[in-house]
Structure formats: C-alpha cells, structure tokens
Write a protein that holds these residues in place. Structure first.
Motif, PDB file in Angstrom:
ATOM      1  N   THR A  44      33.588  44.644  51.080  1.00 34.82           N
ATOM      2  CA  THR A  44      34.404  43.470  50.759  1.00 34.82           C
ATOM      3  C   THR A  44      34.371  43.130  49.272  1.00 34.82           C
ATOM      4  N   SER A  45      33.576  43.877  48.499  1.00 34.74           N
ATOM      5  CA  SER A  45      33.521  43.653  47.053  1.00 34.74           C
ATOM      6  C   SER A  45      32.867  44.847  46.380  1.00 34.74           C
ATOM      7  N   ILE A  46      33.110  44.988  45.106  1.00 37.91           N
ATOM      8  CA  ILE A  46      32.450  46.005  44.273  1.00 37.91           C
ATOM      9  C   ILE A  46      32.138  45.371  42.926  1.00 37.91           C
ATOM     10  N   GLU A  47      30.959  45.670  42.405  1.00 36.68           N
ATOM     11  CA  GLU A  47      30.610  45.265  41.041  1.00 36.68           C
ATOM     12  C   GLU A  47      30.921  46.434  40.112  1.00 36.68           C
ATOM     13  N   VAL A  48      31.730  46.185  39.098  1.00 37.86           N
ATOM     14  CA  VAL A  48      32.142  47.226  38.154  1.00 37.86           C
ATOM     15  C   VAL A  48      31.175  47.255  36.979  1.00 37.86           C
ATOM     16  N   GLY A  54      32.185  49.478  27.847  1.00 38.97           N
ATOM     17  CA  GLY A  54      33.366  49.546  27.003  1.00 38.97           C
ATOM     18  C   GLY A  54      34.595  48.985  27.691  1.00 38.97           C
ATOM     19  N   SER A  55      35.659  48.846  26.942  1.00 45.48           N
ATOM     20  CA  SER A  55      36.886  48.264  27.472  1.00 45.48           C
ATOM     21  C   SER A  55      37.583  49.237  28.423  1.00 45.48           C
ATOM     22  N   GLN A  56      38.218  48.679  29.427  1.00 49.40           N
ATOM     23  CA  GLN A  56      39.060  49.448  30.338  1.00 49.40           C
ATOM     24  C   GLN A  56      40.522  49.120  30.010  1.00 49.40           C
ATOM     25  N   LYS A  57      41.413  49.985  30.424  1.00 52.82           N
ATOM     26  CA  LYS A  57      42.826  49.742  30.163  1.00 52.82           C
ATOM     27  C   LYS A  57      43.385  48.703  31.139  1.00 52.82           C
ATOM     28  N   PRO A  58      44.306  47.854  30.691  1.00 50.83           N
ATOM     29  CA  PRO A  58      44.936  46.905  31.607  1.00 50.83           C
ATOM     30  C   PRO A  58      45.525  47.594  32.829  1.00 50.83           C
ATOM     31  N   GLU A  59      46.059  48.799  32.625  1.00 49.58           N
ATOM     32  CA  GLU A  59      46.645  49.548  33.740  1.00 49.58           C
ATOM     33  C   GLU A  59      45.596  49.888  34.800  1.00 49.58           C
ATOM     34  N   SER A  60      44.349  50.086  34.360  1.00 43.46           N
ATOM     35  CA  SER A  60      43.285  50.404  35.314  1.00 43.46           C
ATOM     36  C   SER A  60      42.995  49.201  36.211  1.00 43.46           C
ATOM     37  N   PHE A  61      42.900  48.021  35.611  1.00 42.33           N
ATOM     38  CA  PHE A  61      42.655  46.813  36.406  1.00 42.33           C
ATOM     39  C   PHE A  61      43.790  46.588  37.405  1.00 42.33           C
ATOM     40  N   LYS A  63      45.703  48.842  38.692  1.00 42.73           N
ATOM     41  CA  LYS A  63      45.602  49.886  39.713  1.00 42.73           C
ATOM     42  C   LYS A  63      44.523  49.528  40.731  1.00 42.73           C
ATOM     43  N   TRP A  64      43.383  49.034  40.263  1.00 40.74           N
ATOM     44  CA  TRP A  64      42.303  48.640  41.182  1.00 40.74           C
ATOM     45  C   TRP A  64      42.782  47.523  42.101  1.00 40.74           C
ATOM     46  N   HIS A  65      43.528  46.598  41.529  1.00 38.76           N
ATOM     47  CA  HIS A  65      44.074  45.503  42.331  1.00 38.76           C
ATOM     48  C   HIS A  65      44.944  46.050  43.454  1.00 38.76           C
ATOM     49  N   ASP A  66      45.795  46.992  43.104  1.00 37.84           N
ATOM     50  CA  ASP A  66      46.778  47.480  44.068  1.00 37.84           C
ATOM     51  C   ASP A  66      46.173  48.405  45.125  1.00 37.84           C
ATOM     52  N   GLU A  67      45.015  48.989  44.845  1.00 41.42           N
ATOM     53  CA  GLU A  67      44.430  49.972  45.768  1.00 41.42           C
ATOM     54  C   GLU A  67      43.425  49.364  46.747  1.00 41.42           C
ATOM     55  N   THR A  68      43.243  48.062  46.702  1.00 44.19           N
ATOM     56  CA  THR A  68      42.251  47.408  47.561  1.00 44.19           C
ATOM     57  C   THR A  68      42.915  46.349  48.445  1.00 44.19           C
ATOM     58  N   PRO A  69      42.260  45.999  49.572  1.00 41.03           N
ATOM     59  CA  PRO A  69      42.846  45.034  50.508  1.00 41.03           C
ATOM     60  C   PRO A  69      43.035  43.651  49.894  1.00 41.03           C
ATOM     61  N   GLU A  70      43.779  42.839  50.589  1.00 40.69           N
ATOM     62  CA  GLU A  70      44.201  41.525  50.074  1.00 40.69           C
ATOM     63  C   GLU A  70      43.041  40.645  49.632  1.00 40.69           C
ATOM     64  N   VAL A 103      41.502  42.266  31.926  1.00 35.45           N
ATOM     65  CA  VAL A 103      40.783  41.949  33.169  1.00 35.45           C
ATOM     66  C   VAL A 103      41.590  41.026  34.080  1.00 35.45           C
ATOM     67  N   MET A 104      42.474  40.223  33.490  1.00 34.73           N
ATOM     68  CA  MET A 104      43.245  39.292  34.305  1.00 34.73           C
ATOM     69  C   MET A 104      44.289  40.009  35.170  1.00 34.73           C
ATOM     70  N   GLU A 105      44.475  41.306  34.944  1.00 29.42           N
ATOM     71  CA  GLU A 105      45.370  42.087  35.802  1.00 29.42           C
ATOM     72  C   GLU A 105      44.822  42.197  37.224  1.00 29.42           C
ATOM     73  N   LEU A 106      43.542  41.860  37.402  1.00 28.75           N
ATOM     74  CA  LEU A 106      42.970  41.823  38.749  1.00 28.75           C
ATOM     75  C   LEU A 106      43.482  40.623  39.546  1.00 28.75           C
TER      76      LEU A 106
END
Length: 268
Positions: A44-48, A54-61, A63-70, A103-106
């Motif tokens: 139900t959660s993951i700690e990144v 280092g910084s992650q790309k906005p596109e990565s955040f 993508k993580w949002h879209d690949e996980t349940p509501e 990060v707000m892309e999550l």
C-alpha cells in the motif's frame, strides 16, 4: 477526524528495484518495467530512496503515479544535500529545489517526506528549529507531511519532542534497530521504519513479532500509544493518526513478505 474513526494504515518497503526479489517477490519472467505495477498490487506504500541521492525527472514521478493503484502512496527520502550539513539553517535552497524538482507530479500519491540525518548529527535546539521553520506546510496547494529521522542519542530529549509537536513534524520510529528509539507521536501521522527481518524466518519476522507490529500500527491508527514503546515527552492526547510503516534493511530479500504479512494482519 472524529474519535469514532481511525487513521489509515499504509505498509510497504524501501524501493522496488532489487534483483534478489526477482523470482521471489516478483514472479519469474515478469518484465522489469512492470515491477512497480506488481509491487503496487501487493503493498500500500513504498518509500523512495533514490530521491536522497539525487534529483529524479518530473516524468518519473508522473510515471510512478500512473503505474500504481488509486490509494497507493509514495514516501520520499529528502535529498541529503538538505540534511548532511553543519548548519541546518542554511538548507533553504536545497529544500526549495527539492519541491520544485517534479515531486508534485505524484499528486495525491505524495506521502510524507523523510528527512534523514547522519548518526553523527547531534541535537542543536536553535539550529534544528531553524531547519523545521524551513519545511513548507504546503506546496502548489497541496498539504505536506514531514518526518525527521534522527540517529543520535542527544535527540532523546523532551525539548526535541516539544519542538516536533509545535511544528507538527513526526519523528521516524526506528524499530528493531541500533538507532535510538523515539516513538512519541507528535504529528497527525506516525512514520515507522522497522529493520529486524532475519534470514531464518520465512516472512522475515516471527509470527509473534509480526503480530506485535500489527498491534502497534492499529493502536496508533486508533489514537493509542503502544505500551512497549517508551515515551520521552508527556503522553499525547488520544487522537487517531495515519500510519506509514516500512520494512527496511535487515534481511532485505524477505522484506516484501513481511510487509504483506503485516497488511493482512491490519485488515479490518
């Protein structure tokens, strides 16, 4: 939140990319690009952890949002550039850079931010309060939650607990670890990282140990304070709290099994 309700319990692991999990947690032959999707279906959660280094790309955040349940949530380790410094009061730019890095892309899947400090960092009340003042309560209209993972014995002080309570910041509960135990609830949520999985247990922990952590999680969610985790400050008001519990370190290959066993135990 009314007293007739309780907080939400979310349980997971640190990260999702770990080769020894393939064929154990991840089905044999599962494409690596689908591992997060699988983890999201079991946890139900993951700690990144990657955001610490280092910084992650906005596109990565996104993508993580879209690949996980509501209702899935990611907790993020804040960048070490903000916490691994002599003067914490000077961390403002690093903190601001983190929150504008994508990060707000999550969106609604952004959980607490874990600000982890080195074990050599001692409690300096004035400087630490200056750091807490730098942590934004919200960003882009979204409320933020902050937890601090301190690892020096000097933080086991009533003044530190009072300070966290004043700012609504949670201490990270270091479960089954060599680090100092600080379990005072000081925020609307509890953030626990349990580190005691061992190779000899099929589920990482014994049945009794899993029952114990499940009981603590349920207690926190209901507004109780676990009797076996001593407090440093006064006993807080009985208020239901959300719970974020991560099975970290230890015998890492077993951590997903432990997390799933805990999720089963806390189901209504």
């Amino acid at each position: 939140m009314g007293k007739d309700k309780q907080g939400t319990i979310r349980i997971g692991i640190g990260g999702w990319t770990y080769e020894p999990w393939r064929g154990v947690f991840y089905p044999a032959g599962l494409a690596q690009k689908r591992e997060l999707e699988h983890a999201g279906s079991k946890l139900t959660s993951i700690e990144v952890n990657g955001t610490y280094y280092g910084s992650q790309k906005p596109e990565s955040f996104a993508k993580w949002h879209d690949e996980t349940p509501e209702h899935f949530v990611f907790s993020l380790k804040a960048p070490r550039f903000a916490t691994n410094r002599k003067v914490l009061a000077e961390a403002g730019q690093s903190i601001e850079r983190f929150f504008t890095s994508g990060v707000m892309e999550l969106k609604d899947k952004l959980g607490p931010i874990n600000w982890q400090f080195m074990a050599t960092k001692k409690f300096d009340a004035q400087d630490f309060e200056a750091f807490l003042k730098l942590l934004p309560a919200s960003h882009e209209g979204r409320q933020l939650r902050h937890a601090v993972e301190v690892r020096h014995e000097s933080f086991r002080h009533p003044d530190f607990i009072a300070m966290l309570s004043a700012y609504g910041v949670a201490p990270v509960v270091a479960g089954d670890a060599e680090y100092p135990q600080i379990a005072d609830p000081t925020a609307p949520f509890v953030y626990a990282r349990i580190m005691g999985t061992t190779e000899g247990e099929a589920l990482g922990y014994s049945e009794a140990a899993l029952d114990g952590w499940a009981d603590r999680a349920r207690g926190w969610a209901q507004g109780d304070v676990p009797e076996d985790l001593p407090l440093i400050g006064p006993k807080p008001e009985a208020t239901p709290r959300d719970v974020y519990l991560y099975v970290i370190s230890g015998h890492k290959v077993s951590n997903p099994q432990a997390a799933m066993a805990l999720i089963e135990r806390v189901k209504p």
